[in-house]
Design a protein around this motif. Structure first.
Motif, PDB file in Angstrom:
ATOM      1  N   VAL A  33      11.865  26.567 -50.213  1.00 18.96           N
ATOM      2  CA  VAL A  33      12.857  26.803 -49.166  1.00 18.96           C
ATOM      3  C   VAL A  33      12.447  27.992 -48.293  1.00 18.96           C
ATOM      4  N   TRP A  34      12.633  27.810 -46.969  1.00 20.42           N
ATOM      5  CA  TRP A  34      12.522  28.928 -46.029  1.00 20.42           C
ATOM      6  C   TRP A  34      13.870  29.134 -45.356  1.00 20.42           C
ATOM      7  N   LEU A  35      14.207  30.387 -45.114  1.00 18.17           N
ATOM      8  CA  LEU A  35      15.434  30.746 -44.400  1.00 18.17           C
ATOM      9  C   LEU A  35      15.055  31.555 -43.170  1.00 18.17           C
ATOM     10  N   SER A  36      15.524  31.120 -42.005  1.00 24.14           N
ATOM     11  CA  SER A  36      15.238  31.829 -40.756  1.00 24.14           C
ATOM     12  C   SER A  36      16.542  32.242 -40.094  1.00 24.14           C
ATOM     13  N   GLY A  37      16.534  33.437 -39.516  1.00 24.79           N
ATOM     14  CA  GLY A  37      17.721  33.894 -38.820  1.00 24.79           C
ATOM     15  C   GLY A  37      17.531  35.293 -38.282  1.00 24.79           C
ATOM     16  N   GLY A  92      22.889  34.207 -47.041  1.00 25.09           N
ATOM     17  CA  GLY A  92      21.595  33.550 -46.848  1.00 25.09           C
ATOM     18  C   GLY A  92      21.237  32.608 -47.972  1.00 25.09           C
ATOM     19  N   THR A  93      21.320  33.093 -49.215  1.00 22.84           N
ATOM     20  CA  THR A  93      21.032  32.199 -50.336  1.00 22.84           C
ATOM     21  C   THR A  93      22.060  31.080 -50.397  1.00 22.84           C
ATOM     22  N   GLY A  94      23.304  31.388 -49.970  1.00 20.77           N
ATOM     23  CA  GLY A  94      24.339  30.357 -49.942  1.00 20.77           C
ATOM     24  C   GLY A  94      24.036  29.274 -48.938  1.00 20.77           C
ATOM     25  N   VAL A 121      22.033  30.038 -39.024  1.00 19.46           N
ATOM     26  CA  VAL A 121      20.706  30.211 -39.602  1.00 19.46           C
ATOM     27  C   VAL A 121      20.063  28.836 -39.747  1.00 19.46           C
ATOM     28  N   GLN A 122      18.780  28.831 -40.073  1.00 16.24           N
ATOM     29  CA  GLN A 122      18.064  27.577 -40.263  1.00 16.24           C
ATOM     30  C   GLN A 122      17.415  27.575 -41.642  1.00 16.24           C
ATOM     31  N   VAL A 123      17.521  26.446 -42.330  1.00 18.74           N
ATOM     32  CA  VAL A 123      16.945  26.281 -43.659  1.00 18.74           C
ATOM     33  C   VAL A 123      15.954  25.125 -43.601  1.00 18.74           C
ATOM     34  N   ASP A 124      14.736  25.372 -44.083  1.00 17.51           N
ATOM     35  CA  ASP A 124      13.683  24.356 -44.083  1.00 17.51           C
ATOM     36  C   ASP A 124      13.161  24.156 -45.497  1.00 17.51           C
ATOM     37  N   VAL A 127      21.392  53.629 -42.551  1.00 18.21           N
ATOM     38  CA  VAL A 127      21.388  52.721 -41.411  1.00 18.21           C
ATOM     39  C   VAL A 127      22.363  51.598 -41.727  1.00 18.21           C
ATOM     40  N   LYS A 128      23.078  51.122 -40.714  1.00 17.01           N
ATOM     41  CA  LYS A 128      23.970  49.970 -40.882  1.00 17.01           C
ATOM     42  C   LYS A 128      23.329  48.775 -40.182  1.00 17.01           C
ATOM     43  N   GLY A 129      23.261  47.653 -40.881  1.00 25.31           N
ATOM     44  CA  GLY A 129      22.673  46.455 -40.302  1.00 25.31           C
ATOM     45  C   GLY A 129      23.386  45.207 -40.771  1.00 25.31           C
ATOM     46  N   HIS A 130      23.107  44.096 -40.102  1.00 30.41           N
ATOM     47  CA  HIS A 130      23.716  42.838 -40.519  1.00 30.41           C
ATOM     48  C   HIS A 130      22.808  41.668 -40.170  1.00 30.41           C
ATOM     49  N   GLY A 131      22.953  40.602 -40.930  1.00 27.79           N
ATOM     50  CA  GLY A 131      22.318  39.327 -40.645  1.00 27.79           C
ATOM     51  C   GLY A 131      23.408  38.285 -40.527  1.00 27.79           C
ATOM     52  N   THR A 132      23.655  37.778 -39.331  1.00 24.94           N
ATOM     53  CA  THR A 132      24.796  36.901 -39.048  1.00 24.94           C
ATOM     54  C   THR A 132      26.091  37.452 -39.643  1.00 24.94           C
ATOM     55  N   ARG A 133      26.300  38.757 -39.413  1.00 25.75           N
ATOM     56  CA  ARG A 133      27.502  39.500 -39.788  1.00 25.75           C
ATOM     57  C   ARG A 133      27.696  39.656 -41.294  1.00 25.75           C
ATOM     58  N   ASN A 134      26.716  39.328 -42.092  1.00 27.11           N
ATOM     59  CA  ASN A 134      26.673  39.725 -43.500  1.00 27.11           C
ATOM     60  C   ASN A 134      26.098  41.141 -43.463  1.00 27.11           C
ATOM     61  N   ASP A 135      26.932  42.171 -43.704  1.00 25.50           N
ATOM     62  CA  ASP A 135      26.545  43.529 -43.340  1.00 25.50           C
ATOM     63  C   ASP A 135      26.223  44.403 -44.538  1.00 25.50           C
TER      64      ASP A 135
END
Length: 311
Positions: A292-296, A245-247, A283-286, A7-15
């Motif tokens: 730390v939480w990362l949402s996206g 994401g970690t960045g 993305v959102q970082v809280d 499967v091909k997927g991405h999170g904010t174009r990090n693929d």
């Protein structure tokens, strides 16, 4: 001919290329990862993610001792074939893939726990976005950072003057990061990240480098101020990616740390929530103290079969 369903997927174009090997029967070599991630002769991706039962992986089996619900392990490899500890965008896409496979469900508002080489990570889903509990962030050279405000220097091609290194802050998000700040979005765009930034002292295991510009916009969220930054990233073992994401977490943590240092009298509240613009989206970082939480978003865009002998 050996075939691999993917499967091909991405999170904010990090693929990513993802595949299901829950019973640990597939030999994922570094050479195969490089071939799958090749954007001209393979499928193309920033990394390859394998779904495998945690009990089959040493790190996963260790996590199960304290987190028995961490059934599934995210076996993540960078595009160059190297093993990576963690990927914040990858975790979201991994969770979306587990959901598509029917291995987990978020329909009742559940929070799931998955294993990674950086430890257990929790994931929930709300309004189509995946929210990942990324764990705590830390500064590996905190003493020097607290004394000088920085612990490394970074030189980037295209950032004028190129002979003048920028002060950077080392941030550990389960994987290594070095964050610098520039003054404008024009400077951010001008940097040539086809050339790897030079970091001094040279990190022993490499580092991701985030270049950040604070944006002069804030948002009120539930009565609290939300910060806003933009960034680009050069990932070790990959090069520039559309998102990291970690960045994003490391960048927000560094800017938040520097802001606290500038306003140590608490006269100006420093936000605990940050919007992070990356080339691939937002993305959102809280934060809650050092947690730390990362949402996206996470999107699965295609599925197919790779003929391994032809790669």
């Amino acid at each position: 001919m050996t075939e691999l369903a993917f499967v091909k997927g991405h999170g904010t174009r990090n693929d990513f290329v993802l595949f299901d090997d829950r019973d640990n029967k597939f030999d994922l070599t570094s050479d195969l990862v490089r071939k799958l991630a090749d954007r001209h002769a393979g499928i193309g991706a920033d990394g390859v993610i394998r779904v495998v039962a945690s009990r089959y992986i040493d790190e996963g089996a260790e996590i199960l001792k304290s987190e028995p619900h961490a059934t599934w392990f995210m076996d993540y490899r960078n595009a160059d074939g190297s093993i990576a500890q963690m990927c914040g965008n990858g975790v979201r896409v991994f969770a979306a893939y587990l959901e598509a496979l029917g291995l987990v469900s978020f329909s009742g508002g559940e929070t799931i726990t998955i294993g990674t080489r950086a430890g257990a990570r929790t994931v929930s889903k709300q309004d189509g976005w995946y929210r990942v509990g990324m764990g705590t962030w830390s500064m590996p050279y905190a003493t020097q950072a607290e004394t000088s405000g920085y612990d490394a220097t970074v030189t980037c091609t295209g950032l004028e003057p190129e002979t003048s290194p920028r002060p950077g802050l080392s941030v550990d998000m389960g994987n290594p990061h070095t964050v610098i700040v520039v003054e404008s979005t024009e400077q951010l765009r001008a940097i040539n990240l086809q050339v790897a930034p030079h970091v001094e002292p040279v990190p022993p295991h490499g580092t991701n480098v985030e270049i950040v510009v604070p944006l002069n916009t804030t948002h009120a969220v539930n009565g609290h101020t939300q910060g806003h930054i933009a960034m680009r990233v050069h990932e070790r073992g990959v090069g520039e990616t559309q998102s990291c994401g970690t960045g994003a977490c490391a960048a927000a943590a560094a800017v938040r740390y520097w802001a606290h240092a500038q306003h140590d009298d608490n006269s100006t509240p420093v936000p605990d929530s940050w919007l992070v613009d990356v080339p691939g989206g937002q993305v959102q970082v809280d934060f809650a103290d050092d947690y730390v939480w990362l949402s996206g978003p996470a999107t699965l865009v295609a599925h197919g079969t790779a003929h391994i002998e032809l790669l």
